[in-house]
Design a protein around this motif. Structure first.
Motif, PDB file in Angstrom:
ATOM      1  N   ALA A  33      41.888  57.282  36.753  1.00 52.87           N
ATOM      2  CA  ALA A  33      41.490  55.628  36.859  1.00 52.87           C
ATOM      3  C   ALA A  33      42.540  54.935  36.807  1.00 52.87           C
ATOM      4  CB  ALA A  33      40.884  55.846  34.906  1.00 52.87           C
ATOM      5  N   ILE A  34      43.186  55.282  36.074  1.00 51.57           N
ATOM      6  CA  ILE A  34      44.938  54.706  36.918  1.00 51.57           C
ATOM      7  C   ILE A  34      44.506  54.343  38.778  1.00 51.57           C
ATOM      8  CG2 ILE A  34      47.361  54.315  37.273  1.00 51.57           C
ATOM      9  CD1 ILE A  34      47.209  56.178  34.458  1.00 51.57           C
ATOM     10  N   GLU A  35      44.743  55.187  39.646  1.00 52.18           N
ATOM     11  CA  GLU A  35      44.341  54.906  40.776  1.00 52.18           C
ATOM     12  C   GLU A  35      42.780  54.311  41.672  1.00 52.18           C
ATOM     13  OE1 GLU A  35      43.896  57.013  45.193  1.00 52.18           O
ATOM     14  OE2 GLU A  35      43.611  58.515  43.471  1.00 52.18           O
ATOM     15  N   MET A  36      42.282  54.006  40.385  1.00 48.77           N
ATOM     16  CA  MET A  36      41.169  53.215  40.386  1.00 48.77           C
ATOM     17  C   MET A  36      41.289  51.693  40.496  1.00 48.77           C
ATOM     18  SD  MET A  36      37.671  54.945  38.814  1.00 48.77           S
ATOM     19  CE  MET A  36      36.558  54.057  38.826  1.00 48.77           C
ATOM     20  N   GLY A  37      42.695  51.816  39.570  1.00 49.49           N
ATOM     21  CA  GLY A  37      42.735  50.127  38.841  1.00 49.49           C
ATOM     22  C   GLY A  37      43.891  49.435  40.338  1.00 49.49           C
ATOM     23  N   HIS A  38      44.480  50.308  40.770  1.00 54.03           N
ATOM     24  CA  HIS A  38      45.460  50.136  41.437  1.00 54.03           C
ATOM     25  C   HIS A  38      45.143  49.863  42.787  1.00 54.03           C
ATOM     26  CE1 HIS A  38      49.436  50.403  39.967  1.00 54.03           C
ATOM     27  NE2 HIS A  38      49.677  51.791  39.249  1.00 54.03           N
ATOM     28  N   LYS A  39      44.381  50.519  43.456  1.00 57.88           N
ATOM     29  CA  LYS A  39      43.667  50.737  44.674  1.00 57.88           C
ATOM     30  C   LYS A  39      42.725  48.747  44.301  1.00 57.88           C
ATOM     31  CE  LYS A  39      44.908  53.863  46.663  1.00 57.88           C
ATOM     32  NZ  LYS A  39      44.403  55.304  46.659  1.00 57.88           N
ATOM     33  N   SER A  44      41.586  43.577  46.133  1.00 58.69           N
ATOM     34  CA  SER A  44      41.357  41.854  45.644  1.00 58.69           C
ATOM     35  C   SER A  44      41.491  40.799  46.302  1.00 58.69           C
ATOM     36  CB  SER A  44      40.831  41.637  43.821  1.00 58.69           C
ATOM     37  OG  SER A  44      40.522  42.681  43.463  1.00 58.69           O
ATOM     38  N   TYR A  45      40.677  40.469  46.424  1.00 60.62           N
ATOM     39  CA  TYR A  45      41.048  38.917  46.960  1.00 60.62           C
ATOM     40  C   TYR A  45      41.047  37.755  45.753  1.00 60.62           C
ATOM     41  CZ  TYR A  45      39.433  39.689  51.301  1.00 60.62           C
ATOM     42  OH  TYR A  45      38.948  40.701  52.378  1.00 60.62           O
ATOM     43  N   SER A  46      40.965  37.359  45.158  1.00 59.37           N
ATOM     44  CA  SER A  46      41.487  36.466  44.266  1.00 59.37           C
ATOM     45  C   SER A  46      41.386  36.957  42.034  1.00 59.37           C
ATOM     46  CB  SER A  46      39.525  36.791  42.950  1.00 59.37           C
ATOM     47  OG  SER A  46      39.407  37.408  42.160  1.00 59.37           O
ATOM     48  N   SER A  47      43.126  35.918  42.406  1.00 59.82           N
ATOM     49  CA  SER A  47      44.628  36.012  40.995  1.00 59.82           C
ATOM     50  C   SER A  47      43.791  36.570  40.350  1.00 59.82           C
ATOM     51  CB  SER A  47      44.771  34.868  41.195  1.00 59.82           C
ATOM     52  OG  SER A  47      44.270  33.839  40.850  1.00 59.82           O
ATOM     53  N   ILE A  48      42.522  35.703  39.527  1.00 59.79           N
ATOM     54  CA  ILE A  48      41.915  36.803  38.685  1.00 59.79           C
ATOM     55  C   ILE A  48      41.856  38.408  38.565  1.00 59.79           C
ATOM     56  CG2 ILE A  48      39.072  36.907  38.943  1.00 59.79           C
ATOM     57  CD1 ILE A  48      40.922  35.743  36.058  1.00 59.79           C
ATOM     58  N   ILE A  49      42.301  39.151  39.364  1.00 61.64           N
ATOM     59  CA  ILE A  49      41.604  40.271  39.890  1.00 61.64           C
ATOM     60  C   ILE A  49      43.431  41.042  39.889  1.00 61.64           C
ATOM     61  CG2 ILE A  49      40.980  42.497  40.277  1.00 61.64           C
ATOM     62  CD1 ILE A  49      38.078  41.246  41.067  1.00 61.64           C
ATOM     63  N   ARG A  50      43.787  40.646  40.686  1.00 56.84           N
ATOM     64  CA  ARG A  50      45.063  40.937  41.881  1.00 56.84           C
ATOM     65  C   ARG A  50      46.067  40.758  40.653  1.00 56.84           C
ATOM     66  NH1 ARG A  50      47.064  36.734  44.639  1.00 56.84           N
ATOM     67  NH2 ARG A  50      45.794  35.349  45.556  1.00 56.84           N
ATOM     68  N   GLU A  51      46.334  39.511  40.023  1.00 53.05           N
ATOM     69  CA  GLU A  51      47.405  39.131  39.283  1.00 53.05           C
ATOM     70  C   GLU A  51      47.072  39.138  37.622  1.00 53.05           C
ATOM     71  OE1 GLU A  51      50.478  39.309  40.426  1.00 53.05           O
ATOM     72  OE2 GLU A  51      50.172  37.853  42.330  1.00 53.05           O
ATOM     73  N   SER A  52      45.980  38.413  37.784  1.00 50.32           N
ATOM     74  CA  SER A  52      45.901  38.702  35.783  1.00 50.32           C
ATOM     75  C   SER A  52      45.012  39.862  35.151  1.00 50.32           C
ATOM     76  CB  SER A  52      44.276  37.416  35.679  1.00 50.32           C
ATOM     77  OG  SER A  52      44.998  36.171  35.617  1.00 50.32           O
ATOM     78  N   GLU A  53      44.776  40.849  36.130  1.00 51.08           N
ATOM     79  CA  GLU A  53      44.089  42.180  36.010  1.00 51.08           C
ATOM     80  C   GLU A  53      42.883  42.391  35.218  1.00 51.08           C
ATOM     81  OE1 GLU A  53      47.550  44.707  34.846  1.00 51.08           O
ATOM     82  OE2 GLU A  53      48.220  44.276  36.386  1.00 51.08           O
ATOM     83  N   SER A 194      32.430  32.049  47.652  1.00 44.75           N
ATOM     84  CA  SER A 194      31.470  33.759  48.549  1.00 44.75           C
ATOM     85  C   SER A 194      32.535  34.100  48.671  1.00 44.75           C
ATOM     86  CB  SER A 194      30.121  33.320  48.932  1.00 44.75           C
ATOM     87  OG  SER A 194      30.626  32.702  50.045  1.00 44.75           O
ATOM     88  N   ASP A 195      33.209  34.123  49.473  1.00 48.43           N
ATOM     89  CA  ASP A 195      34.638  34.840  50.604  1.00 48.43           C
ATOM     90  C   ASP A 195      34.874  35.471  49.429  1.00 48.43           C
ATOM     91  OD1 ASP A 195      32.871  33.856  53.053  1.00 48.43           O
ATOM     92  OD2 ASP A 195      34.877  33.013  53.478  1.00 48.43           O
ATOM     93  N   LEU A 196      35.809  34.943  48.466  1.00 51.11           N
ATOM     94  CA  LEU A 196      36.900  35.377  47.358  1.00 51.11           C
ATOM     95  C   LEU A 196      35.835  36.231  46.468  1.00 51.11           C
ATOM     96  CD1 LEU A 196      38.954  32.481  46.112  1.00 51.11           C
ATOM     97  CD2 LEU A 196      39.578  34.544  47.728  1.00 51.11           C
ATOM     98  N   VAL A 197      35.329  35.986  45.983  1.00 50.47           N
ATOM     99  CA  VAL A 197      33.965  36.832  45.840  1.00 50.47           C
ATOM    100  C   VAL A 197      33.136  38.187  45.750  1.00 50.47           C
ATOM    101  CG1 VAL A 197      31.818  37.110  43.565  1.00 50.47           C
ATOM    102  CG2 VAL A 197      33.201  34.714  44.017  1.00 50.47           C
ATOM    103  N   VAL A 198      32.815  37.863  47.045  1.00 52.36           N
ATOM    104  CA  VAL A 198      32.002  39.037  47.296  1.00 52.36           C
ATOM    105  C   VAL A 198      32.730  40.125  48.516  1.00 52.36           C
ATOM    106  CG1 VAL A 198      30.546  39.986  49.797  1.00 52.36           C
ATOM    107  CG2 VAL A 198      29.991  37.612  48.333  1.00 52.36           C
ATOM    108  N   GLY A 199      34.497  39.130  48.850  1.00 51.02           N
ATOM    109  CA  GLY A 199      35.381  40.387  48.682  1.00 51.02           C
ATOM    110  C   GLY A 199      35.754  41.470  47.698  1.00 51.02           C
ATOM    111  N   ASP A 200      35.659  40.954  46.403  1.00 54.67           N
ATOM    112  CA  ASP A 200      36.360  41.053  45.360  1.00 54.67           C
ATOM    113  C   ASP A 200      35.325  42.652  44.767  1.00 54.67           C
ATOM    114  OD1 ASP A 200      38.229  40.174  44.961  1.00 54.67           O
ATOM    115  OD2 ASP A 200      38.168  38.514  43.231  1.00 54.67           O
ATOM    116  N   MET A 201      33.672  41.702  45.903  1.00 53.37           N
ATOM    117  CA  MET A 201      32.996  43.285  45.016  1.00 53.37           C
ATOM    118  C   MET A 201      33.296  44.271  45.732  1.00 53.37           C
ATOM    119  SD  MET A 201      29.639  40.560  44.151  1.00 53.37           S
ATOM    120  CE  MET A 201      29.471  39.680  42.518  1.00 53.37           C
ATOM    121  N   GLU A 202      33.335  44.064  46.751  1.00 53.84           N
ATOM    122  CA  GLU A 202      33.310  45.375  47.998  1.00 53.84           C
ATOM    123  C   GLU A 202      34.466  45.688  47.583  1.00 53.84           C
ATOM    124  OE1 GLU A 202      33.488  42.717  51.623  1.00 53.84           O
ATOM    125  OE2 GLU A 202      31.408  43.159  52.074  1.00 53.84           O
ATOM    126  N   ALA A 203      36.049  45.512  47.020  1.00 57.08           N
ATOM    127  CA  ALA A 203      36.810  46.196  46.539  1.00 57.08           C
ATOM    128  C   ALA A 203      36.363  47.175  45.671  1.00 57.08           C
ATOM    129  CB  ALA A 203      37.858  44.816  45.799  1.00 57.08           C
TER     130      ALA A 203
END
Length: 598
Positions: A33-39, A44-53, A194-203
């Motif tokens: 689970a931790i590896e999934m989170g780190h990956k 991810s593209y957007s800061s809400i995921i890569r920074e705010s977690e 959509s570039d950010l959002v769909v990029g996050d979804m693919e991540a």
């Protein structure tokens, strides 16, 4: 759908596996689970995921029982994941559809286990020898979901669930290994940024696939029967811990009521200053959390809370944090066993159990207020294990157009904790069922037409107590281009509660200052509002309540607060009876002042 025979629990099972092997498998599950989170964060593209977690990652069994979760994720993301799976399985069964190897299923139905629409889940089934043995799941908060205005927070004027954005109810974005391009085209064509959002979804998809592969490898290494025995024992262990903690409480009924803002500028009293009531009934090694007395649902405003996905997580997280504090208990297996001793009663048609299609997208702040209410009720049973009242969070959704393309940014405005027995309240942090991080100023200013002018703690607002309340922030933003914002928040009307003689905390505020200097005070929920380049937003965050009699506070701690600039010398004397002369404590004058007040 065929569930593997080894996953069917044995009725007469007592000890399934030796504890050393169970602990090794527990560590392996957590590491997956931790590896999934780190990956997910790294991709991810957007800061809400890569920074705010603001994401979740977990593994479940074939029925949706949680086996583990990523420690970096927020409880409001990982906690609902079992509900996502239950919702998916229920919807697919009703359609006559089957989960197959190679599928990736997207889901965000807030009346089908999801927390709210922007928290989209991607679920990858795990098969062994053709039989379903579990799911690998990621969830994340997305910047936009196609709602009536830009952003996915601050949608505070949605009249029903349909106005909250796109709804995905167990949709296969990949079917038996083949990508469903029509769905991905629909996403790109109906979501802003959509570039950010769909990029996050693919991540998310890739992170979930990584988790599925790691789980399958674990099962192949140890054997399905061994892994199954390990997590059944781990669930039983977590359940025993919770039952033991509940059994240590005095039997009884503990009730508390708090209020949250609602829509302070609405003339209808049914939409503002709304009560949340929680009664905790402790009987032996189980308890019931009864939310009877909470305000009726608001049918056309999105502050209602889904029972599954928000209310249950707020209740479970609060009880687990108080009764099984990790400082005391260490690393407890985070799985579905923890929730077995807890029953939740939430009358239908109330804020805590709304009826579809009542809107729910802005459920975050009411849910955190519910968690605060549960803590206030439990404080009567375990007064040394709680904090005083918390300062709730707020989120600003900034947005605009750049050469015809939308940009969207979510800025989380921190709250603060109340004082705790033996410890001051934490300053400028997310509280209770939120543990997201803030965005670095450098990241904001390098990507967006926003300047951060101030980021500091408030002056002279620490709520007095033997252990003072946490301090809120001052945040000021300048818009460098025309655009807009919306606000989803709370805490502008009611002060966080003080406890055991501590003083109530301080409310929050938000002000729009245009470039001419004219000021407009704002309420805690603001629908989309246009701004011009040069306009400012100034936020004062809430301060948590104080804990204990202020006159019992260590004078040296008061001196420290003065020297750090948290309070002034005049406040030290007025609130604590502590006399500061220059930069030193006047011990004799302090003793005389406190004796005078005794």
């Amino acid at each position: 759908m065929n569930v593997h025979a080894a996953l069917r629990p044995k009725a007469d099972a007592k000890t399934r596996i030796d504890p050393v092997t169970a602990a090794v498998i527990h560590g392996a599950l957590e590491n997956i689970a931790i590896e999934m989170g780190h990956k997910l964060m790294r991709m991810s593209y957007s800061s809400i995921i890569r920074e705010s977690e603001d994401f979740g990652a977990a593994l479940t069994d074939a029925e949706g029982r949680q086996l583990c979760e990523c420690k970096m994720s927020t409880p409001l993301q990982s906690g609902p994941i079992p509900g996502y799976i239950r919702g998916i399985l229920k919807i697919m069964a009703a359609r006559g559809e089957t989960v197959r190897p190679g599928d990736v299923i997207m889901h965000n139905d807030p009346y089908g286990g999801a927390s709210h629409g922007p928290d989209v889940g991607f679920c990858v089934p795990v098969f062994l020898d053709g039989a379903l043995i579990g799911f690998s799941v990621t969830t994340a908060h997305h910047l936009d979901i196609g709602a009536l205005s830009p952003g996915s927070c601050g949608i505070v004027d949605a009249v029903d669930t349909y106005a909250e954005g796109l709804q995905f109810k167990a949709i296969k974005v990949v079917s038996e290994g083949r990508r469903n391009e029509a769905v991905w085209h629909m996403l790109r064509d109906n979501i802003r940024a959509s570039d950010l959002v769909v990029g996050d979804m693919e991540a998310q998809v890739k992170a979930a696939e990584i988790g599925a592969g790691r789980y399958l490898a674990l099962v192949q290494q140890y054997g399905l029967a061994t892994v199954n025995a390990a997590y059944e024992d781990l669930m039983d262990y977590s359940e025993r811990l919770m039952r033991d903690a509940i059994r240590a409480l005095p039997d009884g009924d503990y009730t508390a009521t708090t209020h949250f803002d609602g829509y302070l500028d609405d003339p209808d009293p049914a939409r503002r200053e709304l009560p949340i009531t929680a009664t905790i009934r402790v009987r032996g090694d189980s308890l019931v959390v009864d939310l009877t007395g909470t305000a009726p649902q608001v049918p056309d405003k999105p502050i209602n809370m889904p029972l599954e996905g928000t209310v249950d997580c707020a209740v479970w997280l609060t009880i687990r944090s108080i009764l099984l504090d990790s400082v005391t208990y260490g690393n407890i297996p985070q799985n579905s066993g923890l929730t077995r001793p807890i029953e939740i009663i939430a009358p239908k048609g109330t804020l805590t159990n709304p009826i579809f299609p009542a809107p729910v997208i802005a459920r975050f702040c009411p849910g955190n207020a519910l968690a605060d209410t549960v803590m206030k009720a439990l404080a009567q049973a375990v007064p040394t294990q709680v904090s005083a009242g918390i300062g709730n969070l707020r989120v600003i959704a900034f947005s605009g157009l750049n050469e015809g393309k939308h940009w969207v940014h979510m800025e989380i405005l921190e709250g603060s904790y109340g004082g705790r027995h033996g410890l001051d309240g934490m300053d400028a942090v997310d509280t209770l069922y939120a543990n997201t991080r803030n965005n670095p100023i450098e990241d904001i200013e390098s990507h967006l037409p926003i300047r951060v002018d101030r980021y500091e703690l408030r002056d002279n607002t620490a709520a007095p107590g033997q252990w003072r309340g946490g301090i809120g922030t001052v945040r000021e933003f300048t818009c460098l281009a025309d655009g807009g914002f919306s606000v989803e928040g709370d805490g502008h009307r009611f002060r966080p509660w003080g406890f055991d003689g501590g003083t109530d905390g301080h409310t929050a505020s938000l002000t729009l200052v245009d470039k001419s200097g004219a000021q407009t005070p704002l309420v805690s929920k603001v629908p989309y509002h246009k701004v011009k380049a040069g306009d400012h937003l100034v936020s004062f965050g809430p301060c948590g309540g104080g804990y204990g009699d202020p006159l019992k506070r260590d004078p040296q701690a008061v001196l420290f607060d003065v020297l750090e600039g948290y309070i002034c010398a005049e406040q030290a004397k007025a609130d604590y009876g502590v006399v500061i002369s220059g930069n030193s404590l006047d011990a004799a004058a302090t003793a005389a002042e406190r004796a005078r007040r005794a």
